[in-house]
Design a protein around this motif. Structure first.
Motif, short mmCIF file in Angstrom:
data_model
loop_
_atom_site.label_atom_id
_atom_site.label_comp_id
_atom_site.label_asym_id
_atom_site.label_seq_id
_atom_site.Cartn_x
_atom_site.Cartn_y
_atom_site.Cartn_z
N PHE A 126 2.58 3.54 10.17
CA PHE A 126 1.43 4.11 9.48
C PHE A 126 0.39 3.02 9.30
O PHE A 126 0.73 1.84 9.16
N MET A 127 -0.86 3.40 9.27
CA MET A 127 -1.91 2.41 9.01
C MET A 127 -3.16 3.10 8.48
O MET A 127 -3.37 4.29 8.66
N ALA A 128 -3.99 2.29 7.83
CA ALA A 128 -5.34 2.69 7.44
C ALA A 128 -6.22 1.49 7.70
O ALA A 128 -5.85 0.36 7.35
N LEU A 145 -4.76 -3.27 5.01
CA LEU A 145 -3.75 -3.82 4.10
C LEU A 145 -3.05 -5.05 4.67
O LEU A 145 -2.59 -5.91 3.91
N THR A 146 -2.94 -5.14 5.99
CA THR A 146 -2.21 -6.26 6.60
C THR A 146 -3.10 -7.17 7.44
O THR A 146 -2.67 -8.25 7.83
N ASP A 147 -4.30 -6.73 7.74
CA ASP A 147 -5.26 -7.45 8.58
C ASP A 147 -4.81 -7.50 10.04
O ASP A 147 -5.39 -8.24 10.84
N VAL A 197 -7.36 3.15 -1.08
CA VAL A 197 -6.06 2.85 -0.47
C VAL A 197 -5.49 1.56 -1.05
O VAL A 197 -4.29 1.48 -1.37
N GLN A 198 -6.33 0.56 -1.21
CA GLN A 198 -5.86 -0.71 -1.78
C GLN A 198 -5.33 -0.52 -3.20
O GLN A 198 -4.28 -1.08 -3.56
N GLU A 199 -6.03 0.26 -4.00
CA GLU A 199 -5.60 0.50 -5.38
C GLU A 199 -4.27 1.26 -5.41
O GLU A 199 -3.39 0.95 -6.22
N LEU A 200 -4.13 2.26 -4.55
CA LEU A 200 -2.87 3.01 -4.50
C LEU A 200 -1.71 2.10 -4.11
O LEU A 200 -0.62 2.18 -4.68
N TYR A 201 -1.95 1.23 -3.15
CA TYR A 201 -0.89 0.32 -2.69
C TYR A 201 -0.53 -0.69 -3.78
O TYR A 201 0.65 -0.93 -4.06
N GLU A 202 -1.55 -1.28 -4.39
CA GLU A 202 -1.30 -2.31 -5.40
C GLU A 202 -0.61 -1.77 -6.64
O GLU A 202 0.12 -2.50 -7.32
N ASP A 208 6.06 -3.32 0.64
CA ASP A 208 5.52 -3.46 1.99
C ASP A 208 4.75 -2.20 2.36
O ASP A 208 5.01 -1.12 1.81
N THR A 209 3.83 -2.34 3.28
CA THR A 209 2.91 -1.24 3.58
C THR A 209 3.61 -0.03 4.19
O THR A 209 3.23 1.11 3.93
N GLN A 210 4.64 -0.27 5.02
CA GLN A 210 5.29 0.87 5.66
C GLN A 210 6.09 1.70 4.66
O GLN A 210 6.08 2.94 4.72
N SER A 211 6.77 1.05 3.74
CA SER A 211 7.47 1.80 2.68
C SER A 211 6.47 2.58 1.84
O SER A 211 6.71 3.73 1.44
N PHE A 212 5.34 1.95 1.58
CA PHE A 212 4.27 2.60 0.81
C PHE A 212 3.81 3.88 1.50
O PHE A 212 3.78 4.96 0.90
N PHE A 213 3.47 3.79 2.78
CA PHE A 213 2.97 4.96 3.49
C PHE A 213 4.05 6.02 3.69
O PHE A 213 3.78 7.22 3.59
#
Length: 353
Positions: A126-128, A145-147, A197-202, A208-213
């Motif tokens: 997943f990515m944004a 999120l990961t650059d 998206v950054q606020e939801l993740y933080e 990690d981003t994949q678990s998040f998505f």
């Protein structure tokens, strides 16, 4: 390595080279691979609907009730749900619909390269991110999120530089393709959507981003489409006609101030349009935007368009102006705007009944 026309094709199809990849020159084979993989994607979706319809229906209804914005657009909700469910939801035996399908389908794919691509789909991501450049049907996306940079292969030429995009990426040899579809939004929305998206993740419990998505993809999509819906209602101040730059600057001050007051966007929109109308009728001289912003705020409160019931003294203090100045401007603006305000107030009261 050379290959004769009558030798078996190296792609693994079992056909002679001259009747398989030998007929396809250069970049054309890449098009064939994309088309074949697209067909397998459609098979995956059909497989999910046929083999796991009971499980999908059981999950679908509670989510439909939970995500208010997404459910307004049935097609968007359905596609979002299918992406999330097919890729992430665990079946018996710790499989997902994707991994179960890949195990069953790959052995029967004749072209070796196509089979290898489909087998790699279990490493989806997943990515944004932001689309930084486009070249024909390829575009390059930087994950916000990961650059990380991703090269994404589309079915047709795209021109989306600067757009915000999100979805699930399936590996395609050295590139990626989006599973089912991508969701992209015009560059003007990048800032707000990136922040969301950054606020939801933080604030999520995931490290990690994949678990998040995987756990919050539906939530992310609902938030993005909520933002999109809200911004659809935002007046573009620069698109309106203003007699003076000071009038436009005051409109921008009204927007900023009303948003700081946590006033809903439809009311902010109404305030800007009221100010625009007032300017067209009176051509006021503006020395201090705060005066007109405060007067408009007080006026809309007095007509019960806003729920707040602040005193004039409180509003004047908040905007660092005198109460007498506020009262003077309030009377002047009401004389011009009262015929506009009455229908708005009546409509607002009708909604509340």
């Amino acid at each position: 390595m050379s290959i004769g026309r009558n030798d078996l094709c190296l792609c693994g199809s079992g056909k002679k080279y001259k009747k398989c990849c030998g007929k396809i020159e250069g970049a054309a084979i890449l098009t064939v691979l994309v088309e074949e993989c697209s067909n397998v994607q459609r098979e995956l979706i059909d497989y999910a609907m046929e083999k796991h319809s009971v499980m999908l229906k059981k999950q679908f209804q509670p989510l439909l009730e939970e995500y208010e914005t997404l459910r307004k657009n049935e097609q968007v909700f359905l596609v979002t749900f299918e992406i999330w469910a097919i890729l992430t939801q665990v079946l018996k035996g710790n499989e997902t619909i994707l991994t179960e399908f890949v195990k069953r389908r790959v052995p029967s794919i004749t072209r070796k390269r196509t089979a290898e691509i489909v087998a790699s789909w279990t490493d989806y991501r997943f990515m944004a991110g932001i689309i930084e450049s486009c070249e024909g049907n390829m575009y390059h996306v930087r994950d916000l999120l990961t650059d990380e940079m991703y090269t994404v292969r589309a079915l047709k030429s795209v021109s989306l530089e600067g757009a915000f995009v999100t979805g699930a990426l399936l590996p395609h040899e050295s590139d990626y393709t989006f599973f089912m579809t991508d969701f992209h939004f015009e560059p003007a929305r990048v800032g707000a959507m990136t922040k969301a998206v950054q606020e939801l993740y933080e604030t999520s419990p995931y490290g990690d981003t994949q678990s998040f998505f995987k756990n919050m993809f539906m939530t992310v999509m609902d938030r993005l489409f909520t933002l999109y819906e809200e911004q659809q209602n935002v007046v573009d101040v620069s698109a309106l006609t203003w007699l003076k730059d000071a009038h436009r600057a005051t409109a921008e001050h009204i927007v900023e101030s009303f948003e700081q007051e946590k006033i809903e966007q439809p009311i902010v929109q109404m305030a800007v349009l009221l100010w625009n109308y007032y300017c067209s009728k009176e051509d006021p001289t503006v020395r201090k935007p705060e005066v007109f912003t405060a007067a408009l705020l007080s006026l809309m409160q007095s007509y019960s368009i806003l729920d707040q019931e602040d005193s004039k003294a409180a509003i004047a203090s908040r905007y660092s102006i005198s109460a007498s100045t506020l009262s003077k401007r309030l009377k002047e603006m009401e004389a011009v705007l009262q015929e506009k305000l009455k229908p708005e107030a009546e409509a607002d009261q009708a909604k509340q009944q």
